[in-house]
Write a protein that holds these residues in place. Sequence first.
Motif, PDB file in Angstrom:
ATOM      1  N   PRO A 295     -16.178  18.251  -0.145  1.00  0.00           N
ATOM      2  CA  PRO A 295     -15.112  18.430   0.846  1.00  0.00           C
ATOM      3  C   PRO A 295     -13.709  18.281   0.253  1.00  0.00           C
ATOM      4  O   PRO A 295     -12.736  18.729   0.844  1.00  0.00           O
ATOM      5  N   TYR A 296     -13.609  17.666  -0.944  1.00  0.00           N
ATOM      6  CA  TYR A 296     -12.284  17.586  -1.579  1.00  0.00           C
ATOM      7  C   TYR A 296     -11.729  18.981  -1.821  1.00  0.00           C
ATOM      8  O   TYR A 296     -10.526  19.208  -1.760  1.00  0.00           O
ATOM      9  N   LEU A 297     -12.634  19.906  -2.142  1.00  0.00           N
ATOM     10  CA  LEU A 297     -12.177  21.275  -2.401  1.00  0.00           C
ATOM     11  C   LEU A 297     -11.626  21.889  -1.104  1.00  0.00           C
ATOM     12  O   LEU A 297     -10.573  22.524  -1.105  1.00  0.00           O
ATOM     13  N   ASP A 298     -12.329  21.653   0.018  1.00  0.00           N
ATOM     14  CA  ASP A 298     -11.869  22.204   1.303  1.00  0.00           C
ATOM     15  C   ASP A 298     -10.440  21.724   1.577  1.00  0.00           C
ATOM     16  O   ASP A 298      -9.567  22.487   1.980  1.00  0.00           O
ATOM     17  N   VAL A 299     -10.242  20.415   1.327  1.00  0.00           N
ATOM     18  CA  VAL A 299      -8.934  19.824   1.601  1.00  0.00           C
ATOM     19  C   VAL A 299      -7.880  20.445   0.695  1.00  0.00           C
ATOM     20  O   VAL A 299      -6.802  20.850   1.143  1.00  0.00           O
ATOM     21  N   GLU A 300      -8.216  20.576  -0.589  1.00  0.00           N
ATOM     22  CA  GLU A 300      -7.220  21.120  -1.512  1.00  0.00           C
ATOM     23  C   GLU A 300      -6.865  22.568  -1.158  1.00  0.00           C
ATOM     24  O   GLU A 300      -5.701  22.973  -1.198  1.00  0.00           O
ATOM     25  N   ILE A 301      -7.872  23.340  -0.782  1.00  0.00           N
ATOM     26  CA  ILE A 301      -7.623  24.756  -0.459  1.00  0.00           C
ATOM     27  C   ILE A 301      -6.725  24.874   0.781  1.00  0.00           C
ATOM     28  O   ILE A 301      -5.775  25.659   0.813  1.00  0.00           O
ATOM     29  N   ILE A 302      -7.022  24.066   1.781  1.00  0.00           N
ATOM     30  CA  ILE A 302      -6.209  24.143   3.004  1.00  0.00           C
ATOM     31  C   ILE A 302      -4.783  23.659   2.701  1.00  0.00           C
ATOM     32  O   ILE A 302      -3.797  24.225   3.171  1.00  0.00           O
ATOM     33  N   GLU A 303      -4.703  22.632   1.863  1.00  0.00           N
ATOM     34  CA  GLU A 303      -3.377  22.106   1.486  1.00  0.00           C
ATOM     35  C   GLU A 303      -2.576  23.160   0.733  1.00  0.00           C
ATOM     36  O   GLU A 303      -1.364  23.305   0.899  1.00  0.00           O
ATOM     37  N   MET A 304      -3.282  23.960  -0.061  1.00  0.00           N
ATOM     38  CA  MET A 304      -2.602  24.991  -0.859  1.00  0.00           C
ATOM     39  C   MET A 304      -2.031  26.074   0.069  1.00  0.00           C
ATOM     40  O   MET A 304      -0.901  26.532  -0.117  1.00  0.00           O
ATOM     41  N   ALA A 305      -2.810  26.456   1.082  1.00  0.00           N
ATOM     42  CA  ALA A 305      -2.307  27.448   2.051  1.00  0.00           C
ATOM     43  C   ALA A 305      -1.081  26.876   2.771  1.00  0.00           C
ATOM     44  O   ALA A 305      -0.065  27.539   2.968  1.00  0.00           O
ATOM     45  N   HIS A 306      -1.195  25.602   3.129  1.00  0.00           N
ATOM     46  CA  HIS A 306      -0.118  24.895   3.812  1.00  0.00           C
ATOM     47  C   HIS A 306       1.160  24.894   2.953  1.00  0.00           C
ATOM     48  O   HIS A 306       2.253  25.181   3.427  1.00  0.00           O
ATOM     49  N   GLN A 307       0.975  24.599   1.655  1.00  0.00           N
ATOM     50  CA  GLN A 307       2.109  24.592   0.714  1.00  0.00           C
ATOM     51  C   GLN A 307       2.763  25.967   0.646  1.00  0.00           C
ATOM     52  O   GLN A 307       3.972  26.084   0.553  1.00  0.00           O
ATOM     53  N   PHE A 308       1.925  26.993   0.684  1.00  0.00           N
ATOM     54  CA  PHE A 308       2.471  28.348   0.569  1.00  0.00           C
ATOM     55  C   PHE A 308       3.435  28.619   1.725  1.00  0.00           C
ATOM     56  O   PHE A 308       4.546  29.116   1.530  1.00  0.00           O
ATOM     57  N   PHE A 309       2.998  28.268   2.943  1.00  0.00           N
ATOM     58  CA  PHE A 309       3.862  28.570   4.098  1.00  0.00           C
ATOM     59  C   PHE A 309       5.142  27.728   4.066  1.00  0.00           C
ATOM     60  O   PHE A 309       6.198  28.193   4.484  1.00  0.00           O
ATOM     61  N   LYS A 310       5.018  26.520   3.530  1.00  0.00           N
ATOM     62  CA  LYS A 310       6.217  25.689   3.355  1.00  0.00           C
ATOM     63  C   LYS A 310       7.173  26.357   2.372  1.00  0.00           C
ATOM     64  O   LYS A 310       8.379  26.449   2.601  1.00  0.00           O
ATOM     65  N   ARG A 311       6.605  26.850   1.293  1.00  0.00           N
ATOM     66  CA  ARG A 311       7.389  27.462   0.224  1.00  0.00           C
ATOM     67  C   ARG A 311       8.191  28.666   0.710  1.00  0.00           C
ATOM     68  O   ARG A 311       9.339  28.853   0.347  1.00  0.00           O
ATOM     69  N   VAL A 312       7.550  29.510   1.553  1.00  0.00           N
ATOM     70  CA  VAL A 312       8.273  30.710   1.993  1.00  0.00           C
ATOM     71  C   VAL A 312       9.114  30.436   3.244  1.00  0.00           C
ATOM     72  O   VAL A 312       9.793  31.321   3.743  1.00  0.00           O
ATOM     73  N   GLY A 313       9.019  29.214   3.761  1.00  0.00           N
ATOM     74  CA  GLY A 313       9.900  28.827   4.855  1.00  0.00           C
ATOM     75  C   GLY A 313       9.364  29.127   6.246  1.00  0.00           C
ATOM     76  O   GLY A 313      10.121  29.181   7.212  1.00  0.00           O
ATOM     77  N   LEU A 314       8.028  29.302   6.379  1.00  0.00           N
ATOM     78  CA  LEU A 314       7.468  29.478   7.737  1.00  0.00           C
ATOM     79  C   LEU A 314       7.131  28.090   8.289  1.00  0.00           C
ATOM     80  O   LEU A 314       6.197  27.444   7.826  1.00  0.00           O
ATOM     81  N   ASP A 315       7.910  27.647   9.280  1.00  0.00           N
ATOM     82  CA  ASP A 315       7.770  26.255   9.727  1.00  0.00           C
ATOM     83  C   ASP A 315       6.815  26.095  10.897  1.00  0.00           C
ATOM     84  O   ASP A 315       6.248  25.044  11.120  1.00  0.00           O
ATOM     85  N   LYS A 316       6.683  27.189  11.684  1.00  0.00           N
ATOM     86  CA  LYS A 316       6.022  26.979  12.975  1.00  0.00           C
ATOM     87  C   LYS A 316       4.520  27.222  12.942  1.00  0.00           C
ATOM     88  O   LYS A 316       3.929  27.492  13.973  1.00  0.00           O
ATOM     89  N   VAL A 317       3.905  27.197  11.779  1.00  0.00           N
ATOM     90  CA  VAL A 317       2.489  27.555  11.732  1.00  0.00           C
ATOM     91  C   VAL A 317       1.590  26.430  12.256  1.00  0.00           C
ATOM     92  O   VAL A 317       1.956  25.255  12.203  1.00  0.00           O
ATOM     93  N   GLU A 318       0.436  26.820  12.774  1.00  0.00           N
ATOM     94  CA  GLU A 318      -0.530  25.844  13.290  1.00  0.00           C
ATOM     95  C   GLU A 318      -1.871  26.042  12.597  1.00  0.00           C
ATOM     96  O   GLU A 318      -2.316  27.186  12.444  1.00  0.00           O
ATOM     97  N   LEU A 319      -2.479  24.931  12.230  1.00  0.00           N
ATOM     98  CA  LEU A 319      -3.765  25.009  11.534  1.00  0.00           C
ATOM     99  C   LEU A 319      -4.889  24.701  12.509  1.00  0.00           C
ATOM    100  O   LEU A 319      -4.886  23.656  13.150  1.00  0.00           O
ATOM    101  N   GLN A 320      -5.840  25.609  12.623  1.00  0.00           N
ATOM    102  CA  GLN A 320      -7.009  25.381  13.475  1.00  0.00           C
ATOM    103  C   GLN A 320      -8.244  25.257  12.596  1.00  0.00           C
ATOM    104  O   GLN A 320      -8.404  26.019  11.650  1.00  0.00           O
ATOM    105  N   LEU A 321      -9.078  24.319  12.981  1.00  0.00           N
ATOM    106  CA  LEU A 321     -10.185  23.952  12.102  1.00  0.00           C
ATOM    107  C   LEU A 321     -11.478  23.863  12.897  1.00  0.00           C
ATOM    108  O   LEU A 321     -11.484  23.457  14.057  1.00  0.00           O
ATOM    109  N   ASN A 322     -12.572  24.210  12.258  1.00  0.00           N
ATOM    110  CA  ASN A 322     -13.882  24.012  12.890  1.00  0.00           C
ATOM    111  C   ASN A 322     -14.935  23.959  11.795  1.00  0.00           C
ATOM    112  O   ASN A 322     -14.667  24.316  10.652  1.00  0.00           O
ATOM    113  N   SER A 323     -16.131  23.512  12.175  1.00  0.00           N
ATOM    114  CA  SER A 323     -17.261  23.633  11.248  1.00  0.00           C
ATOM    115  C   SER A 323     -18.338  24.412  11.978  1.00  0.00           C
ATOM    116  O   SER A 323     -18.627  24.123  13.145  1.00  0.00           O
TER     117      SER A 323
END
Length: 418
Positions: free
Chosen positions: A135-163
């Motif tokens: 699950p560490y990989l899942d966390v890192e991958i989601i964090e990386m997507a999150h970082q990307f949106f921060k980097r390009v300046g998209l602030d209003k994004v929402e993360l939805q999660l399920n298993s």
Amino acid sequence: MIRSPRGVEDILPSQVSQYQWIEKEASSLFSLYGYEEVRTPIFERAELFLRSLGEETDAGKQMYIFQDKKGRRLALRPEATAPVVRAYLQHNLYGKTREWRVYYLGSMFRYERPQAGRYREFRQIGIEAIGEGSPYLDVEIIEMAHQFFKRVGLDKVELQLNSIGCRKCRPFYEEKLKEYLKKNMDRLCPTCQRRYQYNVLRVLDCKNENCQLVIREAPWIGEYLCEDCSSHFQSVKEGLKALGIKFQINPHLVRGLDYYTRTIFEIISPVLGAQNAICSGGRYDDLIEELGGPSVPAMGFAMGVERVLLALREEKKGIPYKRLPLIYIATLGREGWRAGYELANLLRLKEIRVQLNTSKRKLSSQLSFAAKRGIRWVMILGEEEVKKRRVILRDMNSGTQKELEWEKLEENIEEIKS
Ligand code: HAM
């Protein structure tokens, strides 16, 4: 006039620089996390996608399939996860390193009904991490997507999660869901009545109001996860919380492709309309085996570049603009053009974008061309200036101009650049 086919669009130069910017941000970020770029073919054997996405899923049905001259069934790629897995197996990377972390950028093709944010050719930027089940990989991958949106300046994004569990626990949930839906079949839309047969989970994703009412009362997959899936999901949630990444559990989040297992996620931009998923992904721990390889877990995501740009525009975020020439060189007569050619080369060696006049038009029409293109600086070279080894520098914003000596251009260039 022959127009482009429905659902595919030209990307004109002013937009290309926006795509290049997104691509540059993504590739430099992903390489910071140890990912390397891979380029797979635009078309593949149709069977690759039919087996991985599922023939009966929307993505499976929306494929552009054609036959080549030898009658082979080929498909324009609708996505890149299956091609990456194929490449992993074909080049025996399992035997070499087992782990493979790659990113890709490129066009995907789906025969969808075009609307804002939904096209028949669209660009994805995605990553795939093969070989790690933790699950560490899942966390890192989601964090990386999150970082990307921060980097390009998209602030209003929402993360939805399920298993959505694994092949051990999901069939049990699907049975329960089917039992429940069967009792409410007459309230489901015709599409969901078909989904009930071939991919019952997709019913949960339906936007139809009546179906929504049925779905609201449906059993939740979270209650049916096996112990392993449940503790995996728990670790992912804890990991994200520890990193301060906000998320919403959406028990009805399912994906349109058949290969997912366990963690799935979507990043939504609330400023977009119906097509608001700007990034989606998840685990696909069984896909490599299903495509004839060993049992190797994997996870990835892809974002739709057009949707990211739409969201940036809606959020009124500055997108780096066109890479216009900085200087236009207007020339008069043959000598003027020759000197202009020399001057243009000199400036280009200094990495300055220059457009040189190649016409025999009058000076006034060259100046109005530069103004229309939005070029700020014009250098004018007539026969007189050539003789004196001078050039007229005109600031198109203020309309002022001054004469410069060629030999002293360097000082002025720095001023223009800044
Ligand atoms: P997908 O959800 O089908 O997943 O597509 C990923 C993203 O591509 C979507 O979130 C959306 O932003 C964009 N997209 C999809 N269809 C269109 C369209 N017709 N027009 C414009 N944009 C679109 C996949 O493709 C998976 N391969 C993602 C993945 C990678 N899962 C694991 N690894």
